[in-house]
Write a protein that holds these residues in place. Structure first.
Motif, PDB file in Angstrom:
ATOM      1  N   ALA A 218     -20.896 -23.944 -14.698  1.00 36.21           N
ATOM      2  CA  ALA A 218     -22.289 -23.646 -14.382  1.00 36.21           C
ATOM      3  C   ALA A 218     -22.720 -24.259 -13.057  1.00 36.21           C
ATOM      4  N   SER A 219     -22.049 -25.329 -12.650  1.00 35.41           N
ATOM      5  CA  SER A 219     -22.404 -25.989 -11.383  1.00 35.41           C
ATOM      6  C   SER A 219     -21.729 -25.352 -10.177  1.00 35.41           C
ATOM      7  N   GLN A 220     -20.885 -24.349 -10.413  1.00 38.11           N
ATOM      8  CA  GLN A 220     -20.114 -23.737  -9.335  1.00 38.11           C
ATOM      9  C   GLN A 220     -20.450 -22.252  -9.207  1.00 38.11           C
ATOM     10  N   VAL A 221     -21.725 -21.963  -9.031  1.00 39.20           N
ATOM     11  CA  VAL A 221     -22.153 -20.571  -8.881  1.00 39.20           C
ATOM     12  C   VAL A 221     -21.846 -20.065  -7.481  1.00 39.20           C
ATOM     13  N   TYR A 222     -22.235 -20.821  -6.467  1.00 38.06           N
ATOM     14  CA  TYR A 222     -22.028 -20.400  -5.074  1.00 38.06           C
ATOM     15  C   TYR A 222     -20.834 -21.141  -4.475  1.00 38.06           C
ATOM     16  N   GLY A 223     -20.156 -20.469  -3.564  1.00 36.57           N
ATOM     17  CA  GLY A 223     -19.014 -21.068  -2.883  1.00 36.57           C
ATOM     18  C   GLY A 223     -18.124 -19.993  -2.312  1.00 36.57           C
ATOM     19  N   THR A 224     -17.019 -20.410  -1.727  1.00 38.17           N
ATOM     20  CA  THR A 224     -16.112 -19.453  -1.075  1.00 38.17           C
ATOM     21  C   THR A 224     -14.690 -19.542  -1.595  1.00 38.17           C
ATOM     22  N   THR A 225     -14.452 -20.318  -2.646  1.00 35.92           N
ATOM     23  CA  THR A 225     -13.095 -20.506  -3.150  1.00 35.92           C
ATOM     24  C   THR A 225     -12.978 -20.061  -4.597  1.00 35.92           C
ATOM     25  N   GLU A 226     -11.735 -19.982  -5.078  1.00 36.68           N
ATOM     26  CA  GLU A 226     -11.522 -19.795  -6.503  1.00 36.68           C
ATOM     27  C   GLU A 226     -12.235 -20.900  -7.267  1.00 36.68           C
ATOM     28  N   TRP A 227     -12.617 -20.547  -8.500  1.00 38.14           N
ATOM     29  CA  TRP A 227     -13.349 -21.450  -9.402  1.00 38.14           C
ATOM     30  C   TRP A 227     -14.772 -21.728  -8.917  1.00 38.14           C
ATOM     31  N   THR A 228     -15.284 -20.827  -8.054  1.00 33.14           N
ATOM     32  CA  THR A 228     -16.720 -20.642  -7.880  1.00 33.14           C
ATOM     33  C   THR A 228     -16.975 -19.159  -8.145  1.00 33.14           C
ATOM     34  N   MET A 229     -18.112 -18.835  -8.715  1.00 34.46           N
ATOM     35  CA  MET A 229     -18.366 -17.436  -9.062  1.00 34.46           C
ATOM     36  C   MET A 229     -18.385 -16.551  -7.823  1.00 34.46           C
ATOM     37  N   GLN A 230     -19.125 -16.973  -6.830  1.00 32.88           N
ATOM     38  CA  GLN A 230     -19.220 -16.195  -5.603  1.00 32.88           C
ATOM     39  C   GLN A 230     -17.869 -16.109  -4.903  1.00 32.88           C
ATOM     40  N   GLY A 231     -17.146 -17.226  -4.870  1.00 31.10           N
ATOM     41  CA  GLY A 231     -15.836 -17.241  -4.231  1.00 31.10           C
ATOM     42  C   GLY A 231     -14.842 -16.323  -4.908  1.00 31.10           C
ATOM     43  N   PHE A 232     -14.861 -16.288  -6.233  1.00 30.96           N
ATOM     44  CA  PHE A 232     -14.007 -15.351  -6.958  1.00 30.96           C
ATOM     45  C   PHE A 232     -14.262 -13.920  -6.472  1.00 30.96           C
ATOM     46  N   CYS A 233     -15.531 -13.570  -6.328  1.00 30.74           N
ATOM     47  CA  CYS A 233     -15.886 -12.208  -5.908  1.00 30.74           C
ATOM     48  C   CYS A 233     -15.462 -11.940  -4.470  1.00 30.74           C
ATOM     49  N   GLN A 234     -15.683 -12.894  -3.592  1.00 33.82           N
ATOM     50  CA  GLN A 234     -15.313 -12.720  -2.190  1.00 33.82           C
ATOM     51  C   GLN A 234     -13.807 -12.557  -2.042  1.00 33.82           C
ATOM     52  N   GLN A 235     -13.060 -13.337  -2.784  1.00 30.69           N
ATOM     53  CA  GLN A 235     -11.606 -13.229  -2.704  1.00 30.69           C
ATOM     54  C   GLN A 235     -11.122 -11.899  -3.265  1.00 30.69           C
ATOM     55  N   ALA A 236     -11.763 -11.428  -4.350  1.00 27.16           N
ATOM     56  CA  ALA A 236     -11.392 -10.138  -4.918  1.00 27.16           C
ATOM     57  C   ALA A 236     -11.605  -9.017  -3.916  1.00 27.16           C
ATOM     58  N   ARG A 237     -12.622  -9.151  -3.069  1.00 25.89           N
ATOM     59  CA  ARG A 237     -12.872  -8.145  -2.040  1.00 25.89           C
ATOM     60  C   ARG A 237     -11.653  -7.987  -1.138  1.00 25.89           C
ATOM     61  N   LYS A 238     -11.028  -9.102  -0.761  1.00 29.29           N
ATOM     62  CA  LYS A 238      -9.832  -9.051   0.071  1.00 29.29           C
ATOM     63  C   LYS A 238      -8.652  -8.494  -0.709  1.00 29.29           C
ATOM     64  N   LEU A 239      -8.501  -8.927  -1.944  1.00 28.23           N
ATOM     65  CA  LEU A 239      -7.364  -8.517  -2.755  1.00 28.23           C
ATOM     66  C   LEU A 239      -7.384  -7.025  -3.082  1.00 28.23           C
ATOM     67  N   LEU A 240      -8.567  -6.489  -3.335  1.00 34.09           N
ATOM     68  CA  LEU A 240      -8.670  -5.105  -3.781  1.00 34.09           C
ATOM     69  C   LEU A 240      -8.707  -4.111  -2.638  1.00 34.09           C
ATOM     70  N   GLN A 241      -9.055  -4.559  -1.438  1.00 33.45           N
ATOM     71  CA  GLN A 241      -8.983  -3.702  -0.249  1.00 33.45           C
ATOM     72  C   GLN A 241      -9.737  -2.385  -0.406  1.00 33.45           C
ATOM     73  N   GLY A 242     -10.809  -2.405  -1.197  1.00 29.03           N
ATOM     74  CA  GLY A 242     -11.593  -1.191  -1.372  1.00 29.03           C
ATOM     75  C   GLY A 242     -10.959  -0.157  -2.278  1.00 29.03           C
ATOM     76  N   ALA A 243      -9.866  -0.508  -2.976  1.00 26.31           N
ATOM     77  CA  ALA A 243      -9.150   0.471  -3.791  1.00 26.31           C
ATOM     78  C   ALA A 243      -9.921   0.884  -5.030  1.00 26.31           C
ATOM     79  N   VAL A 244     -10.743  -0.008  -5.573  1.00 28.20           N
ATOM     80  CA  VAL A 244     -11.448   0.278  -6.815  1.00 28.20           C
ATOM     81  C   VAL A 244     -12.750  -0.525  -6.823  1.00 28.20           C
ATOM     82  N   PRO A 245     -13.842   0.056  -7.302  1.00 26.84           N
ATOM     83  CA  PRO A 245     -15.076  -0.732  -7.434  1.00 26.84           C
ATOM     84  C   PRO A 245     -14.925  -1.767  -8.546  1.00 26.84           C
TER      85      PRO A 245
END
Length: 468
Positions: A376-403
């Motif tokens: 709960a204390s790791q909502v924002y961030g840019t790395t794994e094990w932060t919610m926002q970071g998980f999403c940002q990293q997925a953007r790179k991993l998925l390369q726009g292939a799937v929403p």
């Protein structure tokens, strides 16, 4: 929520820490842990409202919904009022039987749950179609109704002596379907692990099926075919993976791996992993990276079969998966959920070879749900094990292939266990939906028990207010 799923999160976090500590400094610098959006990767569209998904675990919600359409209607109305667009209804929990009509396995009549301090079964006495009730009520309310399908599982040995459930316990012939683990004391069929103590390292409550077994795949495809007869909007495959790095080491899998390599014989212990190896080894066998690629190919091929089957039977149903967003250690599950355009060997040379990239299955899917299950204390961030970071990293991993939609578990990670985390729940919408293509929350039972409906509505309303 099933105890096994909670354990999955704990093991995933521990494995992530072990994996990172095993890397050299140079390798660590190349991992996605340090990746930040550089302004060049695709970002989500912002011109129209993105979908918002709420997951409905079968077991945890069974006492609430099994016998009451009124309760279903009440909670779906709350989901609609909070701003959700989709409900994801779990119709094949980890015990492997189902909550929809099929001739290939039994209908569920009871599931385990906590009743205060007591652990017991809840009995279903209603005879109406469980999935159809959600479809009828959900569509009437203007919600999309998606089905969640636990995939490579066939039974549960419930903890604290409650008993066993599932086809692999009823049918002795299905023993060969159950995965074989490479344990320290030898190769072991999971059915032979009979501990019912969740604190025991040999407790394997959920009995996984072997993804390499052709009969298993045929059986699952038949179950999915019957699911396609319903007016659902999507099917999300859950647990579409191997159990862990210890599986599967059966003779069936060994022969398929030998065929994959084009060699006559493979010694699992010497050539792949020493017995009992549950995380990235310091001294892997000569075929270790090939083994990981082979497992990823197995799941990649099966996902392709599911997509072809579903689209062939009902083109209106989307095919998606649920996966944990912790990609840096997800290789342990035999899954490459990235796009095949992404090269994991560049970031993770310690476990990915050139072939691993080929088996990124995102390109085969219509949609994806990512568990961004940070504290709960790791909502924002840019790395794994932060919610926002998980999403940002997925953007790179998925390369726009799937929403993809992503979001938190609001009941189990640190800071969420006891409720009173409303601000983190509200902020999770902002952190995830703006970095992903949608929002996802697990699970309705936690939202209901901790009364997070208003917190979610605040977050969703704030997001919707930003749209043109």
């Amino acid at each position: 929520m099933k105890i096994q799923r909670i354990a999955d999160y704990i093991l995933a976090l521990a494995a992530c820490m072990c994996s990172l500590s095993a890397c050299s400094g140079e390798e660590h610098e190349r991992t996605l842990e340090n990746w930040q959006w550089d302004g060049t990767s695709p970002k989500p569209e912002t011109t129209q409202a993105k979908p918002r998904y709420i997951w409905i675990d079968a077991t945890a919600n069974f006492p609430r919904f099994a016998n009451s359409k009124d309760n279903i209607r009440e909670d779906l109305q709350k989901a609609k009022d909070a701003g959700f667009t989709d409900v994801v209804v779990d119709v094949r929990p980890s015990m492997g039987d189902v909550l929809y009509k099929t001739s290939y396995t039994d209908q569920i009549t009871k599931l385990d749950y906590w009743d205060g301090p007591n652990y017991r079964y809840f009995e279903r006495t209603a005879t109406w179609d469980y999935l159809q009730a959600f479809i009828d009520i959900g569509h009437e309310l203007g919600l999309k109704v998606d089905a969640a399908f636990n995939t490579f599982v066939g039974g549960t040995l419930n903890p604290y002596g409650l008993g066993e459930q599932g086809a692999v316990f009823r049918d002795a012939g299905k023993r060969q379907w159950v995965t074989t683990l490479n344990l320290e004391d030898g190769l072991t069929n999971e059915l032979d692990l009979t501990s019912t103590d969740p604190t025991d390292s040999r407790y394997y409550g959920t009995k996984f099926l072997n993804p390499c077994n052709d009969d298993v795949q045929t059986y699952l495809l038949n179950l999915i075919a019957d699911l396609c007869k319903y007016d659902i909007d999507a099917i999300f495959l859950d647990r579409c993976r191997f159990d862990n790095l210890l599986s599967d080491f059966s003779d069936v899998t060994r022969k398929k791996f030998e065929d994959y390599l084009g060699v006559e014989s493979v010694d699992f212990a010497a050539d792949v992993l020493q017995p009992g190896t549950a995380s990235l080894p310091a001294a892997p066998g000569k075929y270790f990276k090939d083994w990981l690629a082979f497992r990823a190919k197995t799941i990649y091929d099966f996902v392709g079969r599911v997509t072809d089957k579903v689209h062939g039977l009902n083109p209106g149903i989307k095919v998606g998966v649920y996966v944990g967003a912790w990609y840096s250690t997800y290789y342990e599950m035999g899954v490459n959920w990235a796009s095949s355009k992404y090269n994991p060997a560049a970031d993770y040379p310690q476990w990915a070879n050139a072939d691993y990239q080929k088996y990124g299955y995102a390109d085969k899917l219509d949609c994806m749900l990512l568990g961004a299950y940070a504290p709960a204390s790791q909502v924002y961030g840019t790395t794994e094990w932060t919610m926002q970071g998980f999403c940002q990293q997925a953007r790179k991993l998925l390369q726009g292939a799937v929403p993809f939609a992503a979001g938190p578990d609001v009941g189990n990670p640190t800071g969420f266990e006891n409720g009173n985390a409303g601000p983190a729940v509200t902020n999770s919408v902002d952190a995830c939906i703006n970095a992903a293509d949608g929002y996802f929350v697990f699970d309705m039972v936690h939202v209901r028990n901790f009364d997070y409906w208003k917190s979610l509505k605040q977050g969703i309303d704030k997001y919707l207010s930003t749209l043109p």
